[in-house]
Design an enzyme around this catalytic site. Structure first.
Site, PDB file in Angstrom:
ATOM      1  N   TRP A 106     -20.091 -12.816 -21.816  1.00 22.69           N
ATOM      2  CA  TRP A 106     -20.185 -11.719 -20.846  1.00 22.69           C
ATOM      3  C   TRP A 106     -20.393 -10.356 -21.499  1.00 22.69           C
ATOM      4  O   TRP A 106     -21.144  -9.523 -20.986  1.00 22.69           O
ATOM      5  CB  TRP A 106     -18.986 -11.712 -19.895  1.00 22.69           C
ATOM      6  CG  TRP A 106     -19.118 -12.823 -18.895  1.00 22.69           C
ATOM      7  CD1 TRP A 106     -18.293 -13.907 -18.755  1.00 22.69           C
ATOM      8  CD2 TRP A 106     -20.170 -13.000 -17.924  1.00 22.69           C
ATOM      9  NE1 TRP A 106     -18.767 -14.734 -17.756  1.00 22.69           N
ATOM     10  CE2 TRP A 106     -19.901 -14.206 -17.234  1.00 22.69           C
ATOM     11  CE3 TRP A 106     -21.299 -12.260 -17.574  1.00 22.69           C
ATOM     12  CZ2 TRP A 106     -20.738 -14.688 -16.210  1.00 22.69           C
ATOM     13  CZ3 TRP A 106     -22.131 -12.743 -16.559  1.00 22.69           C
ATOM     14  CH2 TRP A 106     -21.843 -13.930 -15.888  1.00 22.69           C
ATOM     15  N   ASP A 176     -14.396  -4.257 -18.958  1.00 21.46           N
ATOM     16  CA  ASP A 176     -14.663  -5.297 -17.958  1.00 21.46           C
ATOM     17  C   ASP A 176     -13.453  -6.222 -17.927  1.00 21.46           C
ATOM     18  O   ASP A 176     -13.219  -6.985 -18.849  1.00 21.46           O
ATOM     19  CB  ASP A 176     -15.934  -6.071 -18.362  1.00 21.46           C
ATOM     20  CG  ASP A 176     -16.253  -7.221 -17.408  1.00 21.46           C
ATOM     21  OD1 ASP A 176     -15.464  -7.472 -16.473  1.00 21.46           O
ATOM     22  OD2 ASP A 176     -17.312  -7.869 -17.611  1.00 21.46           O
ATOM     23  N   LYS A 200     -12.525 -14.082  -9.687  1.00 26.05           N
ATOM     24  CA  LYS A 200     -11.787 -14.893 -10.662  1.00 26.05           C
ATOM     25  C   LYS A 200     -10.315 -14.949 -10.250  1.00 26.05           C
ATOM     26  O   LYS A 200      -9.778 -16.006  -9.996  1.00 26.05           O
ATOM     27  CB  LYS A 200     -11.935 -14.322 -12.075  1.00 26.05           C
ATOM     28  CG  LYS A 200     -13.394 -14.105 -12.517  1.00 26.05           C
ATOM     29  CD  LYS A 200     -14.064 -15.347 -13.118  1.00 26.05           C
ATOM     30  CE  LYS A 200     -15.591 -15.321 -13.058  1.00 26.05           C
ATOM     31  NZ  LYS A 200     -16.267 -14.409 -13.958  1.00 26.05           N
TER      32      LYS A 200
HETATM   33  C1  LIG Z   1     -17.813 -13.908 -14.340  1.00 26.69           C
HETATM   34  C2  LIG Z   1     -17.886 -12.651 -15.145  1.00 26.69           C
HETATM   35  C3  LIG Z   1     -18.912 -11.694 -14.980  1.00 26.69           C
HETATM   36  C4  LIG Z   1     -20.071 -11.905 -14.004  1.00 26.69           C
HETATM   37  O1  LIG Z   1     -19.840 -11.173 -12.852  1.00 26.69           O
HETATM   38  P1  LIG Z   1     -20.777 -11.193 -11.551  1.00 26.69           P
HETATM   39  O2  LIG Z   1     -19.844 -10.720 -10.478  1.00 26.69           O
HETATM   40  O3  LIG Z   1     -21.268 -12.579 -11.360  1.00 26.69           O
HETATM   41  O4  LIG Z   1     -21.860 -10.228 -11.786  1.00 26.69           O
HETATM   42  C5  LIG Z   1     -18.863 -10.551 -15.751  1.00 26.69           C
HETATM   43  N1  LIG Z   1     -17.877 -10.333 -16.628  1.00 26.69           N
HETATM   44  C6  LIG Z   1     -16.876 -11.218 -16.823  1.00 26.69           C
HETATM   45  C7  LIG Z   1     -15.811 -10.942 -17.820  1.00 26.69           C
HETATM   46  C8  LIG Z   1     -16.852 -12.398 -16.084  1.00 26.69           C
HETATM   47  O5  LIG Z   1     -15.871 -13.281 -16.261  1.00 26.69           O
END
Ligand SMILES: *Cc1c(COP(=O)(O)O)cnc(C)c1O
Length: 403
Positions: A106, A176, A200
């Site tokens: 990611w 993030d 998540k």
């Molecule tokens: C799943 C994930 C993403 C992807 O996010 P989207 O909402 O599908 O754009 C980005 N960063 C992390 C850390 C993730 O686990």
């Protein structure tokens, strides 16, 4: 006690949600209590929805004890949209590049996206090493003049998690936290911008929580498309256009559950730690049968990724797990293997069931091997060596029928 398949969903995302919240969400599709309308038909301009957004914002502030100069926004476009919105906002007219840490799948995506139109610098990359560990502080030479530094707190695919805050205090930290947001206590004081989509730990796909300090917006360009300008969303309290009313409502239910049922993030963190320990113990005590993918110190409490001795055994493991009612255990398509995601909605009981299944599978494999090779591993209890394959002592998971 038998569980529904929802209760045994170890999927990496969208992740499992608590059953009590699913029931409330189900009820709301028909009629939101006190409103008399389906959540799918309630106006985003209604007083009810404005109050729901306000309550959600206040719950997030309470859970995190958020410093007052943070705005709390609920946007669309997922974490991926943030990968570009952040450099568009923060790198405008900046002479030096932003610092990015490349720790897995990611963060790699965020770097690729930021690099499309902006100047960034990759401070460290674990790619050549197969993303098996995280950097230590000595390996990270963040520049004091960087407009911001960016990292991913939990690499969902590889199962790597930072258990500390990165970087020098003078540089705005952007993080993030999509896959570990609200999974335990988190001091937001050192951060300037944090983003996390819901799917998540805290809800369904469709909404992303952004915590951004007011001061960070001062230098944003004035010619951004309205939707891509954080200030549009600050001014309208996240109702700039039609927001994902249902997704936001479910996140509200999750924050109520965290506050009232779980008892706050400290307790949530303890539960999540207990679940992770149950599974990592299985890895550590398996004589290498379940082989963890990452360095022990960097293990994620959210995503437990491991391999079995062969691809063939991994397929068998997944097929048997599926027959036993578990789902979502296949590793991310980019790296394969097995991954158990144990987000907030996953109960300790369900993780214990998975741990029991892992024990069972390993013993069964060891017995097969012993039968083939004529040798018996010392750790295998004698009763299980001699037991017939259909022994009542060993649950036959192929006969398991989830309700
Ligand atoms: C799943 C994930 C993403 C992807 O996010 P989207 O909402 O599908 O754009 C980005 N960063 C992390 C850390 C993730 O686990």
């Amino acid at each position: 006690m038998m569980m529904t398949r929802n209760g045994l969903n170890f999927g990496g995302g969208p992740g499992a949600l608590p059953e009590c919240v699913l029931r409330e969400a189900q009820q709301s599709l028909w009629e939101v209590p006190g409103v008399g309308l389906s959540i799918l038909g309630i106006s985003h301009r209604s007083e009810w929805f404005a109050a729901a957004v306000a309550e959600l914002e206040s719950n997030v502030r309470r859970l995190l004890d958020l410093p007052n100069d943070f705005h709390v926004l609920f946007l669309q476009g997922g974490a991926t949209q943030q990968f570009s919105m952040i450099p568009m906002t923060l790198l405008h007219k900046k002479a030096s590049p932003a610092d990015y840490v490349h720790t897995g799948y990611w963060s790699g995506k965020s770097i690729a996206e930021a690099g499309r139109g902006s100047s960034i610098r990759v401070v460290w990359s674990g790619e050549s090493d197969g993303f098996r560990r995280l950097p230590c502080d000595e390996e990270l030479d963040f520049r004091p003049d960087a407009p911001y530094l960016h990292y991913v707190s939990n690499e969902t695919v590889e199962g790597l998690q930072f258990h500390r805050v990165l970087g020098p205090d003078g540089v705005p930290r952007v993080c993030d936290m999509s896959s570990d947001f609200l999974s335990g206590p988190c001091d937001l004081q050192p951060f300037s911008l944090v983003y996390a989509h819901a799917q998540k730990n805290i809800g369904p796909a469709g909404v992303t929580v952004i915590l951004i300090r007011d001061g960070l917006l001062a230098d944003a360009p004035s010619d951004l498309p309205g939707f891509l300008d954080y200030r549009s969303h600050v001014q309208t309290h996240s109702i700039y256009n039609t927001p994902p009313v249902f997704a936001i409502y479910v996140v509200l239910l999750i924050t109520r559950w965290l506050l009232n049922d779980v008892g706050g993030l400290k307790r949530m963190g303890e539960i999540n730690r207990q679940k992770a320990e149950l599974l990592y113990e299985r890895l550590d005590e398996s004589d290498g049968f379940y082989c963890g993918k990452v360095a022990s110190a960097d293990r994620s409490r959210m995503n437990v990724a491991f391999n079995l001795p062969s691809r063939e055994l991994e397929s068998r493991f997944l097929a048997m797990a599926d027959a036993a009612g578990f789902s979502g255990l296949a590793g991310h398509r980019s790296i394969g293997g097995i991954r158990a995601s144990i987000y907030n909605g996953m109960t300790v009981d369900a993780v214990e069931q998975l741990a029991g299944f892992m024990d069972h599978f390993r013993r069964r494999y060891a017995r097969r091997q012993a039968a083939d090779a004529g040798g018996v591993p010392a750790w295998l209890p004698p009763a299980e060596v001699s037991a017939p394959i259909t022994s009542p002592n060993l649950p036959d998971y192929t006969q398991f029928s989830p309700q």
